[in-house]
Scaffold this motif. Structure first.
Motif, PDB file in Angstrom:
ATOM      1  N   GLY A 189       0.779  -1.156   0.097  1.00 54.83           N
ATOM      2  CA  GLY A 189       0.099  -0.179  -0.077  1.00 54.83           C
ATOM      3  C   GLY A 189       0.925   1.319  -0.082  1.00 54.83           C
ATOM      4  N   GLY A 190       0.315   2.356  -0.713  1.00 52.39           N
ATOM      5  CA  GLY A 190       1.145   3.548  -0.743  1.00 52.39           C
ATOM      6  C   GLY A 190       0.013   4.696  -0.224  1.00 52.39           C
ATOM      7  N   ALA A 191       0.646   6.036  -0.117  1.00 51.95           N
ATOM      8  CA  ALA A 191      -0.089   7.097   0.152  1.00 51.95           C
ATOM      9  C   ALA A 191      -1.268   7.265  -0.463  1.00 51.95           C
ATOM     10  N   ASP A 192      -1.484   6.967  -1.630  1.00 42.99           N
ATOM     11  CA  ASP A 192      -2.747   6.817  -2.554  1.00 42.99           C
ATOM     12  C   ASP A 192      -2.675   5.812  -3.654  1.00 42.99           C
ATOM     13  N   ARG A 193      -3.673   5.813  -4.262  1.00 38.73           N
ATOM     14  CA  ARG A 193      -4.142   4.392  -5.157  1.00 38.73           C
ATOM     15  C   ARG A 193      -2.654   4.213  -6.266  1.00 38.73           C
ATOM     16  N   TYR A 194      -2.047   5.501  -6.605  1.00 37.64           N
ATOM     17  CA  TYR A 194      -1.301   5.399  -7.602  1.00 37.64           C
ATOM     18  C   TYR A 194       0.057   4.945  -7.185  1.00 37.64           C
ATOM     19  N   GLU A 195       0.394   4.975  -5.819  1.00 36.77           N
ATOM     20  CA  GLU A 195       1.577   4.616  -5.194  1.00 36.77           C
ATOM     21  C   GLU A 195       1.551   3.177  -4.957  1.00 36.77           C
ATOM     22  N   THR A 196       0.176   2.785  -4.630  1.00 35.75           N
ATOM     23  CA  THR A 196      -0.382   1.238  -4.324  1.00 35.75           C
ATOM     24  C   THR A 196      -0.061   0.363  -5.836  1.00 35.75           C
ATOM     25  N   SER A 197      -0.508   1.005  -6.765  1.00 35.95           N
ATOM     26  CA  SER A 197      -0.409   0.278  -8.126  1.00 35.95           C
ATOM     27  C   SER A 197       1.091   0.184  -8.132  1.00 35.95           C
TER      28      SER A 197
END
Length: 491
Positions: A150-158
């Protein structure tokens, strides 16, 4: 003795006739099963569904991983942001995708994980998507190898998921503001080992740019039309091939046509690709892991199956094809599957095939005459409400918002509180404005320069209200990065 021989002869003949009758009746039954009878002359159908999306994901797991799995992927079942990119990861580890609520695993989910005998679990998204309690539950049932991506937002999670896949030759880029286009290619991306990277509509996120540095990418598949991924982004990506259409269903067909040679039409999975709530992604997501194990196409529908897609399927199906609906008849009507079989046989259909009667006519969020209004919390971590509206030129965003929430209270131009699904979210700030928890408004992923009481939406807008913690420093950082100054104070 002669009389006895006649009796025996009649008994044998009677048994022979009964045998023919029984075998004939079995040969004409097209059961909801994966066992295609050798005497069938038409496609068969099946349905995998539960009482809700979580139970449906468990049914899919039970069907596809009958003899267990050493690894499972767990994703949020009620917010698509982090979950969309999970299919390629699931395929790499031959893992089912099991959906969960944010706060805990259900008893049924725990039972399924025990049946699978998993010893490794990937938890997708940050704690706002799946809480720490989910990890604790996993460890309590003996799953010690738990890895959160997981990241700070959906983009980092991807990107985190893409990194877990290791070296790749090809990538997929889809919109982070909608789920349909990602689902159209999820099972194919999984089968071919391609990561799905999420992007904003007009700018490639910096975290994605960083991922692409020093990587030798042979092809980039952009999925969706220019309304969801602008053509200006193409120059930021290597060797682009765009797969898109006027609607999300056209995009789905374009993907299937492009990868036809990679698909096996012995199995076809049919799932909801749209709906009035804007969160009808779940069954196709959990089904994408199963579809990838069989190189099967994932077909998206809403109320009807488009004639163009039906023609494509008819030309590629055979009497061995198993059509499997994912989810109950409220999301994939029985008439769609029945009519596709009739269509394959050259028989009359009864309304399941035709132009889509979709509430969202565009691919992703770029829809003529409409805009999307989302209410989220914890920096997009949880989707509270989403609705697509036809634009009324006389209405401000406040007018639309009032139809989505139980109650809204405005004070001095700011949202003081909103009540959603019986829960109240209060705009609570320190007296010196050094910290707080408040509502913020964004238009197409940018801080808004006006409030809901004066803002009028434009065609294709994604307008979002997010409730999250903030400090004076983060507000100032946001102001300086966007150049909007004090307009970026809490809404």
């Amino acid at each position: 003795m002669q009389h006895m021989k006649k009796i025996i002869s009649r008994i044998v003949m009677l048994l022979f006739v009964i045998g023919i009758a029984v075998s004939g009746s079995i040969g004409n039954v097209y059961a909801d099963s994966e066992n295609t009878d050798s005497m069938s002359t038409t496609a068969n159908q099946n349905r995998l569904s539960g009482n809700d999306r979580i139970e449906t994901s468990l049914k899919i797991s039970q069907d596809g991983w009958k003899y267990g799995a050493s690894t499972a992927v767990i994703a949020q079942g009620y917010g698509y942001a982090d979950a969309l990119c999970a299919a390629p990861l699931a395929k790499k580890y031959n893992a089912p995708i099991i959906l969960s609520r944010q706060d805990s695993l259900s008893d049924e989910t725990v039972s399924e994980l025990k049946r699978l005998k998993v010893d490794k679990v990937f938890v997708i998204g940050g704690t706002s998507s799946l809480s720490d309690n989910v990890e604790s539950q996993l460890k309590n049932i003996g799953v010690n190898d738990v890895k959160r991506l997981g990241g700070a937002d959906r983009y980092e999670t991807s990107v985190k998921i893409a990194e877990e896949l290791g070296d790749v030759d090809n990538i997929v880029v889809t919109s982070g503001n909608g789920y349909a286009d990602s689902l159209s290619i999820a099972s194919i991306a999984a089968k071919k080992g391609m990561p799905i990277l999420l992007s904003q509509s007009n700018e490639l996120p910096q975290i994605v740019k960083n991922y692409l540095k020093n990587r030798d990418i042979a092809k980039t598949y952009i999925v969706g039309g220019t309304a969801v991924i602008a053509s200006s982004l193409e120059s930021s990506l290597p060797n682009v091939i765009r797969l898109g259409g006027t609607t999300r269903f056209d995009t789905n067909l374009a993907v299937l046509q492009n990868f036809k040679a990679d698909l096996n039409f012995d199995n076809v999975y049919i799932a909801s690709g749209d709906g009035p709530n804007g969160d009808e992604f779940a069954d196709a997501l959990s089904g994408s892991a199963l579809a990838s194990t069989k190189s099967a196409p994932m077909v998206l529908v809403y109320n009807t199956l488009s004639t163009k897609t039906a023609d494509f399927l008819k030309s590629n199906m055979s009497d061995k094809t198993m059509l499997t609906a994912l989810g109950g008849t409220l999301v994939v009507p029985a008439v769609i599957v029945d009519d596709l079989i009739h269509y394959f046989n050259g028989e009359a259909t009864s309304g399941g095939i035709g132009d889509e009667t979709s509430p969202t006519t565009g691919s992703g969020s770029g829809n003529s005459g409409t805009f999307t209004l989302e209410i989220t919390k914890d920096n997009n971590g949880t989707l509270l409400k989403k609705q697509i509206f036809n634009i009324d030129g006389n209405k401000t965003v406040l007018g639309y918002l009032e139809t989505m929430v139980d109650n809204i209270d405005l004070e001095s131009g700011y949202i003081n509180s909103m009540s959603i699904n019986g829960q109240n979210y209060l705009n609570n700030s320190a007296p010196d404005w050094s910290y707080g928890t408040s509502w913020f408004i964004y238009v197409n992923e940018e801080f808004a320069s006006e409030g809901v009481q004066s803002m009028k939406p434009k065609t294709g807008d994604l307008i979002k209200l997010d409730y999250h913690d903030w400090t004076y420093e983060t507000i100032n950082d946001s102001d300086s990065s966007t150049g909007e100054g004090s307009n970026n104070l809490p809404e």
